[in-house]
Scaffold this motif. Structure first.
Motif, PDB file in Angstrom:
ATOM      1  N   HIS A  45       0.732 -90.334 -32.321  1.00  0.00           N
ATOM      2  CA  HIS A  45      -0.119 -89.556 -31.429  1.00  0.00           C
ATOM      3  C   HIS A  45      -1.290 -88.965 -32.207  1.00  0.00           C
ATOM      4  CE1 HIS A  45       1.587 -85.333 -32.286  1.00  0.00           C
ATOM      5  NE2 HIS A  45       2.104 -86.141 -33.163  1.00  0.00           N
ATOM      6  N   SER A  46      -2.324 -88.587 -31.445  1.00  0.00           N
ATOM      7  CA  SER A  46      -3.510 -87.999 -32.051  1.00  0.00           C
ATOM      8  C   SER A  46      -4.148 -87.023 -31.079  1.00  0.00           C
ATOM      9  CB  SER A  46      -4.522 -89.092 -32.404  1.00  0.00           C
ATOM     10  OG  SER A  46      -5.741 -88.524 -32.822  1.00  0.00           O
ATOM     11  N   LYS A  47      -4.287 -85.778 -31.527  1.00  0.00           N
ATOM     12  CA  LYS A  47      -5.034 -84.799 -30.732  1.00  0.00           C
ATOM     13  C   LYS A  47      -6.526 -85.121 -30.805  1.00  0.00           C
ATOM     14  CE  LYS A  47      -1.621 -81.173 -31.133  1.00  0.00           C
ATOM     15  NZ  LYS A  47      -1.198 -79.995 -31.846  1.00  0.00           N
ATOM     16  N   ASP A  48      -6.974 -85.624 -31.971  1.00  0.00           N
ATOM     17  CA  ASP A  48      -8.395 -85.958 -32.147  1.00  0.00           C
ATOM     18  C   ASP A  48      -8.849 -87.037 -31.159  1.00  0.00           C
ATOM     19  OD1 ASP A  48      -8.502 -84.146 -34.241  1.00  0.00           O
ATOM     20  OD2 ASP A  48      -8.352 -85.677 -35.804  1.00  0.00           O
ATOM     21  N   PHE A  49      -7.997 -88.044 -30.938  1.00  0.00           N
ATOM     22  CA  PHE A  49      -8.354 -89.156 -30.051  1.00  0.00           C
ATOM     23  C   PHE A  49      -7.654 -89.076 -28.699  1.00  0.00           C
ATOM     24  CE2 PHE A  49      -9.124 -91.424 -34.216  1.00  0.00           C
ATOM     25  CZ  PHE A  49     -10.508 -91.506 -34.057  1.00  0.00           C
ATOM     26  N   ASN A  50      -6.832 -88.044 -28.498  1.00  0.00           N
ATOM     27  CA  ASN A  50      -6.162 -87.798 -27.227  1.00  0.00           C
ATOM     28  C   ASN A  50      -5.301 -88.985 -26.770  1.00  0.00           C
ATOM     29  OD1 ASN A  50      -5.483 -86.224 -25.000  1.00  0.00           O
ATOM     30  ND2 ASN A  50      -7.110 -87.105 -23.761  1.00  0.00           N
ATOM     31  N   PHE A  51      -4.358 -89.401 -27.637  1.00  0.00           N
ATOM     32  CA  PHE A  51      -3.412 -90.425 -27.225  1.00  0.00           C
ATOM     33  C   PHE A  51      -2.027 -90.131 -27.790  1.00  0.00           C
ATOM     34  CE2 PHE A  51      -4.781 -92.403 -31.294  1.00  0.00           C
ATOM     35  CZ  PHE A  51      -3.558 -92.742 -31.849  1.00  0.00           C
ATOM     36  N   GLU A  52      -1.030 -90.705 -27.127  1.00  0.00           N
ATOM     37  CA  GLU A  52       0.350 -90.716 -27.618  1.00  0.00           C
ATOM     38  C   GLU A  52       0.985 -91.985 -27.075  1.00  0.00           C
ATOM     39  OE1 GLU A  52       2.734 -87.163 -27.569  1.00  0.00           O
ATOM     40  OE2 GLU A  52       4.507 -88.323 -27.014  1.00  0.00           O
ATOM     41  N   THR A  53       1.603 -92.752 -27.972  1.00  0.00           N
ATOM     42  CA  THR A  53       2.227 -93.997 -27.535  1.00  0.00           C
ATOM     43  C   THR A  53       3.490 -94.270 -28.345  1.00  0.00           C
ATOM     44  OG1 THR A  53       1.789 -96.316 -26.994  1.00  0.00           O
ATOM     45  CG2 THR A  53       0.894 -95.517 -29.066  1.00  0.00           C
ATOM     46  N   THR A  62      -1.568-101.291 -28.957  1.00  0.00           N
ATOM     47  CA  THR A  62      -2.978-101.034 -29.208  1.00  0.00           C
ATOM     48  C   THR A  62      -3.414 -99.733 -28.554  1.00  0.00           C
ATOM     49  OG1 THR A  62      -3.667-102.337 -27.294  1.00  0.00           O
ATOM     50  CG2 THR A  62      -3.533-103.479 -29.405  1.00  0.00           C
ATOM     51  N   VAL A  63      -4.364 -99.075 -29.220  1.00  0.00           N
ATOM     52  CA  VAL A  63      -4.943 -97.834 -28.720  1.00  0.00           C
ATOM     53  C   VAL A  63      -6.447 -97.926 -28.925  1.00  0.00           C
ATOM     54  CG1 VAL A  63      -5.047 -95.335 -29.001  1.00  0.00           C
ATOM     55  CG2 VAL A  63      -2.882 -96.523 -29.375  1.00  0.00           C
ATOM     56  N   ASP A  64      -7.209 -97.735 -27.861  1.00  0.00           N
ATOM     57  CA  ASP A  64      -8.668 -97.690 -27.976  1.00  0.00           C
ATOM     58  C   ASP A  64      -9.079 -96.280 -28.372  1.00  0.00           C
ATOM     59  OD1 ASP A  64      -8.945-100.355 -27.165  1.00  0.00           O
ATOM     60  OD2 ASP A  64      -8.937 -99.777 -25.053  1.00  0.00           O
ATOM     61  N   ILE A  65     -10.000 -96.188 -29.341  1.00  0.00           N
ATOM     62  CA  ILE A  65     -10.441 -94.868 -29.800  1.00  0.00           C
ATOM     63  C   ILE A  65     -11.945 -94.709 -29.613  1.00  0.00           C
ATOM     64  CG2 ILE A  65      -8.537 -94.572 -31.421  1.00  0.00           C
ATOM     65  CD1 ILE A  65     -10.549 -95.322 -33.683  1.00  0.00           C
ATOM     66  N   GLY A  71     -17.045 -88.759 -38.461  1.00  0.00           N
ATOM     67  CA  GLY A  71     -16.106 -87.777 -38.987  1.00  0.00           C
ATOM     68  C   GLY A  71     -14.805 -88.435 -39.392  1.00  0.00           C
ATOM     69  N   THR A  72     -13.864 -87.608 -39.840  1.00  0.00           N
ATOM     70  CA  THR A  72     -12.525 -88.079 -40.194  1.00  0.00           C
ATOM     71  C   THR A  72     -11.556 -87.531 -39.161  1.00  0.00           C
ATOM     72  OG1 THR A  72     -13.074 -88.146 -42.545  1.00  0.00           O
ATOM     73  CG2 THR A  72     -10.735 -88.096 -41.978  1.00  0.00           C
ATOM     74  N   PHE A  73     -10.819 -88.428 -38.545  1.00  0.00           N
ATOM     75  CA  PHE A  73      -9.912 -88.089 -37.453  1.00  0.00           C
ATOM     76  C   PHE A  73      -8.491 -88.468 -37.853  1.00  0.00           C
ATOM     77  CE2 PHE A  73     -14.119 -89.095 -35.901  1.00  0.00           C
ATOM     78  CZ  PHE A  73     -14.428 -87.957 -35.163  1.00  0.00           C
ATOM     79  N   THR A  74      -7.522 -87.736 -37.328  1.00  0.00           N
ATOM     80  CA  THR A  74      -6.135 -87.869 -37.756  1.00  0.00           C
ATOM     81  C   THR A  74      -5.244 -88.348 -36.621  1.00  0.00           C
ATOM     82  OG1 THR A  74      -6.483 -86.048 -39.304  1.00  0.00           O
ATOM     83  CG2 THR A  74      -4.206 -86.578 -38.778  1.00  0.00           C
ATOM     84  N   TYR A  75      -4.232 -89.136 -37.003  1.00  0.00           N
ATOM     85  CA  TYR A  75      -3.128 -89.461 -36.103  1.00  0.00           C
ATOM     86  C   TYR A  75      -1.845 -89.275 -36.912  1.00  0.00           C
ATOM     87  CZ  TYR A  75      -3.453 -93.960 -38.503  1.00  0.00           C
ATOM     88  OH  TYR A  75      -3.519 -94.936 -39.463  1.00  0.00           O
ATOM     89  N   SER A  76      -0.713 -89.134 -36.227  1.00  0.00           N
ATOM     90  CA  SER A  76       0.534 -88.868 -36.949  1.00  0.00           C
ATOM     91  C   SER A  76       1.737 -89.350 -36.159  1.00  0.00           C
ATOM     92  CB  SER A  76       0.661 -87.374 -37.249  1.00  0.00           C
ATOM     93  OG  SER A  76       0.810 -86.653 -36.048  1.00  0.00           O
ATOM     94  N   CYS A  77       2.888 -89.287 -36.825  1.00  0.00           N
ATOM     95  CA  CYS A  77       4.153 -89.625 -36.174  1.00  0.00           C
ATOM     96  C   CYS A  77       4.534 -88.507 -35.200  1.00  0.00           C
ATOM     97  CB  CYS A  77       5.247 -89.831 -37.215  1.00  0.00           C
ATOM     98  SG  CYS A  77       5.727 -88.309 -38.070  1.00  0.00           S
ATOM     99  N   GLY A  78       5.596 -88.758 -34.450  1.00  0.00           N
ATOM    100  CA  GLY A  78       6.026 -87.801 -33.440  1.00  0.00           C
ATOM    101  C   GLY A  78       6.391 -86.429 -33.971  1.00  0.00           C
ATOM    102  N   MET A  79       6.827 -86.351 -35.238  1.00  0.00           N
ATOM    103  CA  MET A  79       7.214 -85.067 -35.817  1.00  0.00           C
ATOM    104  C   MET A  79       6.145 -84.501 -36.749  1.00  0.00           C
ATOM    105  SD  MET A  79      11.242 -85.799 -36.545  1.00  0.00           S
ATOM    106  CE  MET A  79      11.538 -84.163 -37.191  1.00  0.00           C
TER     107      MET A  79
END
Length: 89
Positions: A45-53, A62-65, A71-79
Motif C-alpha cells: 500500500h501507499s499513502k503517497d499514491f493512494n493504493f492498497e492491493t 499492477t498498480v498505476d501511479i 519527488g520521492t514517494f513511498t510504498y510499503s507492506c501491510g505492517m
C-alpha cells in the motif's frame, strides 16, 4: 504512440529493487510479483499514491501511479515493516 513506463518489482523478503525511477509526466505502472510467503508482504500500500492491493503468491499485480509531480514517494507492506521508493524525475 504514447510513452508508458512499466516497472517490475519482485517481492521476496522485501522489495527488489527497493528504489525505482519513473519519468515525470509519463504514465507509469508498477508490476509487483510476490515470490515469498512471508506474511506482511501479502499486501502493498501507499499513502503517497493512494493504493492498497493484495499480492497473491507467484501472480503479478499492477498498480498505476501518478507521475505528474517530481519527488520521492513511498510504498510499503501491510505492517509498514518493508518499504520501497519511487523517484519521479
Amino acid at each position: 504512440m504514447k510513452e508508458i513506463q512499466n516497472i517490475n518489482i519482485t517481492v521476496d523478503g522485501g522489495y527488489e529493487p527497493e528504489t525505482v525511477t519513473a519519468k515525470q509526466g509519463v504514465p507509469t505502472t508498477l508490476t509487483f510479483t510476490r515470490t515469498n510467503t512471508q506474511g506482511c508482504l501479502d499486501v502493498v500500500h501507499s499513502k503517497d499514491f493512494n493504493f492498497e492491493t493484495e499480492l497473491p503468491i507467484d501472480q503479478t499485480q499492477t498498480v498505476d501511479i501518478d507521475t505528474s509531480k517530481p519527488g520521492t514517494f513511498t510504498y510499503s507492506c501491510g505492517m509498514d515493516m518493508f518499504f520501497g521508493h519511487v523517484e519521479v524525475k
